[in-house]
Design an enzyme around this catalytic site. Structure first.
Site, PDB file in Angstrom:
ATOM      1  N   SER A 188      29.356  -5.020 -25.761  1.00  0.00           N
ATOM      2  CA  SER A 188      28.113  -4.531 -26.352  1.00  0.00           C
ATOM      3  C   SER A 188      28.225  -3.037 -26.611  1.00  0.00           C
ATOM      4  O   SER A 188      29.003  -2.334 -25.949  1.00  0.00           O
ATOM      5  CB  SER A 188      26.940  -4.789 -25.406  1.00  0.00           C
ATOM      6  OG  SER A 188      25.760  -4.133 -25.842  1.00  0.00           O
ATOM      7  N   TYR A 201      23.094  -4.758 -16.800  1.00  0.00           N
ATOM      8  CA  TYR A 201      23.666  -5.383 -17.991  1.00  0.00           C
ATOM      9  C   TYR A 201      24.703  -4.474 -18.648  1.00  0.00           C
ATOM     10  O   TYR A 201      25.828  -4.900 -18.958  1.00  0.00           O
ATOM     11  CB  TYR A 201      22.550  -5.714 -18.975  1.00  0.00           C
ATOM     12  CG  TYR A 201      23.010  -6.220 -20.319  1.00  0.00           C
ATOM     13  CD1 TYR A 201      23.357  -7.561 -20.491  1.00  0.00           C
ATOM     14  CD2 TYR A 201      23.087  -5.372 -21.420  1.00  0.00           C
ATOM     15  CE1 TYR A 201      23.771  -8.037 -21.728  1.00  0.00           C
ATOM     16  CE2 TYR A 201      23.497  -5.839 -22.657  1.00  0.00           C
ATOM     17  CZ  TYR A 201      23.844  -7.168 -22.810  1.00  0.00           C
ATOM     18  OH  TYR A 201      24.255  -7.632 -24.033  1.00  0.00           O
TER      19      TYR A 201
END
Length: 297
Positions: A188, A201
């Site tokens: 990401s 995360y």
């Protein structure tokens, strides 16, 4: 003279943000407003993955769904992992795979369960007749405003689902992967520019980027390529399943250089390329699909 088919990237999809909305866990793509575009109507294959045998984790919705549809239309059979409770979305994907003339194997497993990776790989190999490609995409993302409100159990679960399960899946799959096979991970932009409300995360996504490059070095002598994709703000059920503060959803993705959120369909061609023989000299790379935000490792 025929004019070129040019599309202004700023004017695709939702350019005015999204309505406030929320869902109970697990969030379903079928209940989103608007529904993400995963290439259901638009993706056209060109036989880049003919007869490949592919395992995709988190394949029921969002990016995994887009990859599954694209891979099937490129000629691959798909073992589709998804979180139990997401059967509605998973069955829709299976229908698209079968409409493409390919085999779909549905694998509902909670990656927090220690035995899940082994069983997922075993069933994929048994029902596909082998395994040559992994798309490791499943993830948990839960927004918390500060570390003092971040439960340690959530941290453990996020690390288990997002990165520890990747280690386990690769360990189980390695004996089955032939030279010419490929692994594609989903990291990401959060790995490189973490948001303060996604502390756990973002940390796992940084770990995935590092894991991807290290694994590529191990697997290069085996003739297996390993690469990663780093999405930016992409409109998926992950965002509605506590992945973003509810008040932030209307402006989700609007501050990107292209002034909108991305759609899963816009990532599928990158996954196809990295899995295909066209990427024969590409390994240990992270490809950013971020709407303009820079990534670096």
């Amino acid at each position: 003279m025929t004019e070129p088919n040019l599309i202004d990237p700023r004017k695709l999809y939702e350019t005015d943000g999204f309505p406030k909305q929320d869902q109970e866990t697990p969030a379903l793509q079928a209940k989103m407003t608007p529904k993400p575009d995963c290439g259901e109507e638009s993706y056209v294959g060109t036989k880049q993955l003919e007869n490949r045998r592919v395992l995709i984790t988190g394949g029921d919705s969002g990016i995994g769904r887009a990859a599954a549809i694209a891979f099937a239309r490129e000629g691959a059979d798909i073992a589709l992992h998804f979180f139990p409770g997401e059967e509605r979305d998973a069955k829709e994907v299976a229908e698209y795979i079968q409409q493409a003339g390919r085999k779909a194997v549905l694998l509902p497993y909670d990656l927090r369960e220690e035995t899940a990776p082994k069983e997922i790989v075993q069933k994929a190999v048994e029902q596909l007749g082998g395994l040559d490609t992994l798309v490791l995409n499943a993830a948990q993302q839960i927004s918390q405003p500060s570390i003092d409100e971040l439960p340690i159990q959530q941290v453990k679960d996020t690390f288990t689902v997002n990165i520890i399960a990747m280690f386990a899946l690769v360990k189980e799959a390695e004996p089955h992967l032939p030279a010419g096979g490929a692994i594609v991970t989903t990291t990401s932009v959060q790995a490189f520019h973490p948001s303060e409300h996604l502390l756990d995360y973002a940390s796992t996504k940084a770990a995935i980027a590092n894991f991807t490059i290290g694994l590529a070095k191990q697997f290069a002598p085996k003739g297996i390529r390993v690469n990663g994709v780093a999405p930016g703000p992409i409109w998926t059920p992950l965002q509605l399943d506590q992945g973003q503060p509810i008040d932030a959803l209307p402006e989700f993705g609007q501050n990107s250089l292209l002034e909108r959120a991305g759609q899963p369909a816009e990532l599928a061609p990158v996954y196809v390329f990295l899995a295909s023989n066209k990427a024969s000299y590409v390994t240990a790379q992270i490809y950013g699909v971020t709407g303009g935000e820079a990534i670096n490792l």
